[in-house]
Design an enzyme around this catalytic site. Structure first.
Site, PDB file in Angstrom:
ATOM      1  N   TYR A  24      23.729  53.195  33.071  1.00  0.00           N
ATOM      2  CA  TYR A  24      24.559  52.698  31.973  1.00  0.00           C
ATOM      3  C   TYR A  24      24.202  51.228  31.696  1.00  0.00           C
ATOM      4  CZ  TYR A  24      28.666  51.063  29.471  1.00  0.00           C
ATOM      5  OH  TYR A  24      29.500  50.477  28.554  1.00  0.00           O
TER       6      TYR A  24
ATOM      7  N   ASP B 175      28.901  56.618  40.418  1.00  0.00           N
ATOM      8  CA  ASP B 175      29.587  56.506  39.128  1.00  0.00           C
ATOM      9  C   ASP B 175      29.774  57.936  38.605  1.00  0.00           C
ATOM     10  OD1 ASP B 175      30.250  56.258  36.428  1.00  0.00           O
ATOM     11  OD2 ASP B 175      28.995  54.489  36.111  1.00  0.00           O
TER      12      ASP B 175
ATOM     13  N   ARG C 167      50.210  41.893  39.515  1.00  0.00           N
ATOM     14  CA  ARG C 167      48.780  41.892  39.828  1.00  0.00           C
ATOM     15  C   ARG C 167      48.557  42.607  41.157  1.00  0.00           C
ATOM     16  NH1 ARG C 167      46.995  37.836  42.403  1.00  0.00           N
ATOM     17  NH2 ARG C 167      47.920  36.235  41.092  1.00  0.00           N
TER      18      ARG C 167
ATOM     19  N   LYS D  84      36.736  56.921  29.538  1.00  0.00           N
ATOM     20  CA  LYS D  84      36.034  58.079  29.012  1.00  0.00           C
ATOM     21  C   LYS D  84      36.869  59.349  29.258  1.00  0.00           C
ATOM     22  CE  LYS D  84      33.091  54.754  28.371  1.00  0.00           C
ATOM     23  NZ  LYS D  84      31.995  54.447  29.280  1.00  0.00           N
TER      24      LYS D  84
HETATM   25  C1  LIG Z   1      31.445  53.316  29.886  1.00  0.00           C
HETATM   26  C2  LIG Z   1      30.781  53.410  31.181  1.00  0.00           C
HETATM   27  C3  LIG Z   1      30.899  52.401  32.141  1.00  0.00           C
HETATM   28  C4  LIG Z   1      31.662  51.122  31.869  1.00  0.00           C
HETATM   29  O1  LIG Z   1      33.028  51.345  31.722  1.00  0.00           O
HETATM   30  P1  LIG Z   1      33.984  50.458  30.775  1.00  0.00           P
HETATM   31  O2  LIG Z   1      35.307  51.128  30.917  1.00  0.00           O
HETATM   32  O3  LIG Z   1      33.408  50.496  29.406  1.00  0.00           O
HETATM   33  O4  LIG Z   1      33.962  49.073  31.352  1.00  0.00           O
HETATM   34  C5  LIG Z   1      30.260  52.581  33.354  1.00  0.00           C
HETATM   35  N1  LIG Z   1      29.531  53.694  33.614  1.00  0.00           N
HETATM   36  C6  LIG Z   1      29.382  54.676  32.720  1.00  0.00           C
HETATM   37  C7  LIG Z   1      28.574  55.871  33.064  1.00  0.00           C
HETATM   38  C8  LIG Z   1      29.984  54.567  31.469  1.00  0.00           C
HETATM   39  O5  LIG Z   1      29.812  55.552  30.569  1.00  0.00           O
END
Ligand SMILES: *Cc1c(COP(=O)(O)O)cnc(C)c1O
Length: 386
Positions: free
Chosen positions: A103, A175, A51, A200
């Site tokens: 999001y 983000d 961890r 992603k």
């Molecule tokens: C998918 C996504 C998230 C969240 O991420 P997870 O890996 O699904 O927890 C946050 N911001 C954006 C822009 C996303 O596309």
């Protein structure tokens, strides 16, 4: 060669990496272990419990820092776990300013979890820097930016947000999931924190869920490492390996995502059965100039509304697609189609959603890296379905 001197494509492959010390393996081994032998209490070789730290995860965290031109990378069990860690920097009474086109999962985390802990969130159209600054008060601690936004493809001027954050001594987080460091590097623009859903584009193959943070400031990094270890939302070694492998082809994948995205956006725009198309590469996109200034290219994410704007037409289209898969998520090598109002953004109340343009007829595409003729033929045939 020192990391700082490497150009981006070299960094995706070599940044922060060195052959494994034991046998020289070029990829780090998957250290599938929870714990590490100690010679005497406290006598360990850098790792004591997975961890707190794991060599495979560490290799990934070094790569993340390198590609975002940051000093410290931290990997989390999901993108939302990474955002959760940032919010834990705050205390009850603190306020956050974010975009109204966010999001859905981030919106849910902010409003359904952290508002309950006494943190206040303001959601505003961040293309208007004046509207953002008007919300700053003595309790404001953080500006949370997402650009391009999901799913409306608005582009927020990161430098303008940095100027507000600096003036009022606020933290600024971006983000960077949609753009990736291939298209924009927010730390270089003055942001304090870059966040990713590595699920992603960084992972890139739709086979892992993971999140990441990258920062430059040592104190901020220490506070986030403390939260990462104390709250424990860390990814496992196998997933760390997969994302590290994904990052090595990020630049070639992104280049193709951008090329295919441009071709698909232009095809949709001239199609008689398509209404509005949202893609920042169009010269008449309201934030096109900002996009051109802060991004290297325009990406492979596109949203559109079928002409007439009917919910049932959007559903007919996404059901008729054959090469595009109807699925949540984005950023993988395969093309995906989604219906934000009932999928990714269902957790945002309809009235809130529609204020930012996420109407029931909106279709979102994550354009993959297949042959673009096949993608266009698929869309053309699906558009015949209504
Ligand atoms: C998918 C996504 C998230 C969240 O991420 P997870 O890996 O699904 O927890 C946050 N911001 C954006 C822009 C996303 O596309």
């Amino acid at each position: 060669m020192s990391d700082k001197k490497m150009a981006f494509n070299t960094k995706t492959i070599h940044g922060g990496q060195e052959p494994d010390k034991a046998y020289g393996s070029v990829m780090p081994p998957i250290y599938q272990t929870s714990t590490y032998a100690q010679s005497t209490p406290g006598g360990h070789r850098g790792y004591e419990y997975s961890r707190s730290g794991n060599p495979t995860r560490h290799a990934l965290e070094m790569s993340l820092a390198s590609i975002e031109n940051g000093s410290f990378g931290l990997a989390f069990g999901s993108g939302l776990a990474a955002i959760d860690a940032v919010m834990k920097l705050l205390s009850p009474g603190d306020e956050v300013i974010s975009t109204n086109d966010l999001y859905g999962g981030s919106y849910r985390l902010f409003t359904r979890i952290f508002e309950g802990f006494g943190i206040k969130f303001h959601f505003v159209g961040m293309q208007d820097a004046g509207a953002v600054e008007a919300l700053v008060n003595e309790n404001t601690k953080l500006i949370w930016v997402e650009t391009p936004t999901n799913p409306m493809m608005n582009v927020i001027d990161v430098s303008a947000m940095v100027a507000i954050a600096r003036k009022h001594k606020l933290l600024l987080a971006v983000d960077n999931t949609f753009a990736t460091p291939y298209l924009q590097q927010p730390l270089d623009m003055g942001a304090d924190i870059v966040m990713h859903s590595a699920t992603k584009y960084l992972g890139g193959h739709s086979d892992v869920v993971m999140g990441a943070l990258v920062v430059n400031d040592k104190d901020l990094a220490d506070r986030l490492f403390f939260i990462q270890n104390a709250s424990g939302a860390v990814p496992g070694p196998m997933d760390s390996f997969l994302v590290l492998r994904g990052i090595k082809t990020l630049h070639v994948r992104m280049q193709r995502h951008c090329e295919n995205g441009a071709a698909v956006a232009r095809f949709l725009r001239q199609h008689p059965k398509v209404g509005k198309v949202y893609w920042p590469g169009f010269e008449d996109h309201p934030n096109h100039e900002v996009a051109k200034a802060q991004m290297k290219d325009f990406g492979g994410m596109i949203s559109f509304i079928p002409k007439g704007g009917e919910f049932r037409d959007a559903i007919a289209i996404v059901e008729a697609l054959k090469v595009f898969t109807l699925a949540e998520s984005l950023g993988g090598v395969e093309s995906l189609a989604g219906h934000p109002a009932s999928m990714t953004h269902a957790s945002i109340p309809k009235t809130e959603r529609e204020k930012s343009g996420v109407v029931d007829a909106l279709v979102r595409l994550s354009v993959g890296i297949e042959d673009v003729e096949d993608l266009i033929a698929d869309l053309d045939s699906a558009l015949g379905a209504f």
